[in-house]
Design an enzyme around this catalytic site. Structure first.
Site, PDB file in Angstrom:
ATOM      1  CD  GLU A   1      29.551  52.315  31.498  1.00  0.00           C
ATOM      2  OE1 GLU A   1      28.801  51.334  31.434  1.00  0.00           O
ATOM      3  OE2 GLU A   1      29.217  53.478  31.179  1.00  0.00           O
TER       4      GLU A   1
ATOM      5  CG  ASP B   1      40.699  44.704  31.006  1.00  0.00           C
ATOM      6  OD1 ASP B   1      40.612  45.248  32.125  1.00  0.00           O
ATOM      7  OD2 ASP B   1      39.811  43.966  30.557  1.00  0.00           O
TER       8      ASP B   1
ATOM      9  CE  LYS C   1      51.717  36.961  38.791  1.00  0.00           C
ATOM     10  NZ  LYS C   1      50.854  37.788  39.602  1.00  0.00           N
TER      11      LYS C   1
HETATM   12  P1  IMP Z   1      42.752  45.125  35.885  1.00  0.00           P
HETATM   13  O1  IMP Z   1      43.642  44.510  34.831  1.00  0.00           O
HETATM   14  O2  IMP Z   1      43.431  46.196  36.640  1.00  0.00           O
HETATM   15  O3  IMP Z   1      41.410  45.463  35.338  1.00  0.00           O
HETATM   16  O4  IMP Z   1      42.473  44.016  37.003  1.00  0.00           O
HETATM   17  C1  IMP Z   1      42.280  42.709  36.699  1.00  0.00           C
HETATM   18  C2  IMP Z   1      41.946  41.831  37.884  1.00  0.00           C
HETATM   19  O5  IMP Z   1      42.277  40.493  37.497  1.00  0.00           O
HETATM   20  C3  IMP Z   1      42.769  42.082  39.152  1.00  0.00           C
HETATM   21  O6  IMP Z   1      42.116  42.947  40.025  1.00  0.00           O
HETATM   22  C4  IMP Z   1      42.855  40.677  39.742  1.00  0.00           C
HETATM   23  O7  IMP Z   1      41.665  40.346  40.390  1.00  0.00           O
HETATM   24  C5  IMP Z   1      42.929  39.806  38.512  1.00  0.00           C
HETATM   25  N1  IMP Z   1      44.331  39.581  38.088  1.00  0.00           N
HETATM   26  C6  IMP Z   1      44.934  40.063  36.983  1.00  0.00           C
HETATM   27  N2  IMP Z   1      46.217  39.658  36.915  1.00  0.00           N
HETATM   28  C7  IMP Z   1      46.427  38.934  38.028  1.00  0.00           C
HETATM   29  C8  IMP Z   1      47.587  38.265  38.540  1.00  0.00           C
HETATM   30  O8  IMP Z   1      48.688  38.296  37.969  1.00  0.00           O
HETATM   31  N3  IMP Z   1      47.419  37.614  39.701  1.00  0.00           N
HETATM   32  C9  IMP Z   1      46.230  37.563  40.369  1.00  0.00           C
HETATM   33  N4  IMP Z   1      45.138  38.187  39.956  1.00  0.00           N
HETATM   34  C10 IMP Z   1      45.230  38.875  38.779  1.00  0.00           C
END
Ligand code: IMP
Length: 192
Positions: A40, A69, A170
């Protein structure tokens, strides 16, 4: 050989970390390989959530643990979706999520936004490496590369959305690219 656990079941993330860590002599493990574990995310920042994920696994696996994250902060929306980026409008696809954000900002002049990525490493010591990509929310969706919110994120450097960039372009400017390079510098220093 040193073992590293990547606290994610996301195979793209695992592949990217493998590419960085294996040349430095690390053996990389991921959650899929062992088991699926739901943690969580109760923190209020990206760094806190990355640390929560890494620390929860450190208690189980006796090896270096890395967790990350990331998300999108939009200034005019009080920095939302922020740490809730993955769960924002849960159940809807990104086409819908991106269209919704464009509607929410329809008459908004302040379009400033940023992607943030925090990578936590927990060993005997704890470290968090953070990267930011600054930009703005575009007026329409553009580009087919990338994922998530990339089609509506206008980059400062290229004047294109991050979905219009090649993966190499990118990576050179992205929040994740920057945080990853800080992690790499740290590990190289440690192994010297
Ligand atoms: P996590 O880091 O896996 O918790 O996910 C973070 C969320 O932020 C992703 O599911 C996307 O919605 C968004 N996100 C993070 N980095 C990117 C990126 O480089 N491009 C587009 N969306 C992103």
């Amino acid at each position: 050989m040193k073992d590293v656990m990547i606290a994610t079941g996301n195979s793209n993330k695992v592949r990217e970390y493998r590419e960085i860590l294996e040349p430095l002599g690390y053996v990389v493990h991921d959650l899929k390989e062992i088991e699926h574990l739901e943690v969580e995310e109760t923190g209020s920042t990206f760094a806190e959530n990355a640390l929560i994920k890494a620390e929860s696994l450190k208690g189980i696996y006796d090896m270096i643990v890395i967790a990350d994250d990331s998300g999108l902060e939009i200034e005019a929306l009080d920095n939302q979706p922020g740490i809730h980026s993955a769960r924002f409008l849960a159940g809807y696809d990104y086409d819908y999520k991106n269209r919704t954000i464009l509607k929410m900002l329809k008459d908004e002049k302040n379009r400033k936004a940023r992607f943030v990525c925090a990578i936590a490493l927990v060993d005997e010591e704890k470290h968090v490496f953070e990267g930011v990509m600054s930009g703005s929310i575009a007026y329409e969706m553009k580009g087919d590369n990338g994922f998530g919110y990339d089609p509506i994120f206008m980059t400062e450097e290229y004047g294109l959305t991050s979905a219009q960039l090649s993966p190499e372009q990118k990576n050179a400017i992205s929040h994740r690219g920057k945080a990853t390079r800080l992690l790499l510098e740290y590990l190289k220093g440690k192994n010297r």
